[in-house]
Design a protein around this motif. Structure first.
Motif: not given
Length: 207
Positions: A107, A109-110, A130, A134, A168, A171
């Motif tokens: 990912c 973003v991760t 991130r 959540e 996460h 990923s």
């Protein structure tokens, strides 16, 4: 009037998708403006005019990624009938999409490490993105409590953090070469913890 000599129409979304792909593969710091221009099919003045600075372009690419990934990864989560089914849909969709057979693995973003490069503004954007994942999990768990699916005393924050961390981690595994089969095994192991995490009076380990 003849169209000869007119500039080719600029497809902003296509250019942004191309920039996203380069940033996703190489990260912010390692990506050069020359690479971005080549991938986007525009020259530097056009890039600056359309997107601003390299940092502005990276922020736009992160947001573009979030919109593109939302349906593929979160679509089943949002439509599932129960909270557990939502988590299962999220993790299994992640397992299917993260290996990156036709795109960079993991990912964007991760895996973004822009905060570690001294780019505080961009780092805050990545951290917020991130956190939004959540927050979606937390909201779904609260709804499950309100509907009576989960007991009132369940630790929503801990469960949401746990499953966000699992995603996460998947990923990172994908970036390091894990295939869909391995990621699905990780997802199933995390789902096996659901009964104990959501039991009445359950507390996170060490509490």
């Amino acid at each position: 009037m003849s169209a000869r000599g007119r500039p080719r129409a600029f497809d902003r979304d296509a250019a942004l998708s191309a920039a996203m792909d380069v940033f996703w593969r190489k990260g912010f710091s390692a990506t050069s403006m020359a690479e971005l221009c080549a991938a986007m099919g525009i020259n530097a003045p056009s890039l600056y005019a359309a997107f601003g600075s390299k940092a502005d372009l990276y922020e736009a690419a992160l947001r573009h990624y979030g919109q593109a990934a939302s349906c593929a990864v979160w679509g089943g989560f949002n439509s599932a009938p129960t909270a557990r089914a939502s988590i299962e849909a999220l993790l299994m969709a992640s397992a299917a999409n993260l290996p990156g057979d036709d795109r960079p693995a993991g990912c964007m973003v991760t895996l973004s490490a822009v905060a570690e490069l001294g780019c505080e503004r961009l780092g805050a954007v990545a951290v917020q993105a991130r956190a939004e994942g959540e927050a979606q999990i937390s909201a779904r768990l609260r709804r499950a409590v309100e509907e009576g699916e989960l007991p009132a005393g369940v630790d929503i924050a801990a469960i949401a953090a746990f499953y966000a961390c699992v995603q996460h981690g998947m990923s990172i595994e994908a970036r390091d070469g894990a295939d869909r089969r391995k990621l699905e095994a990780i997802a199933r192991a995390a789902l096996a913890a659901w009964p104990s995490l959501t039991a009445a009076g359950a507390r996170p380990p060490g509490a």
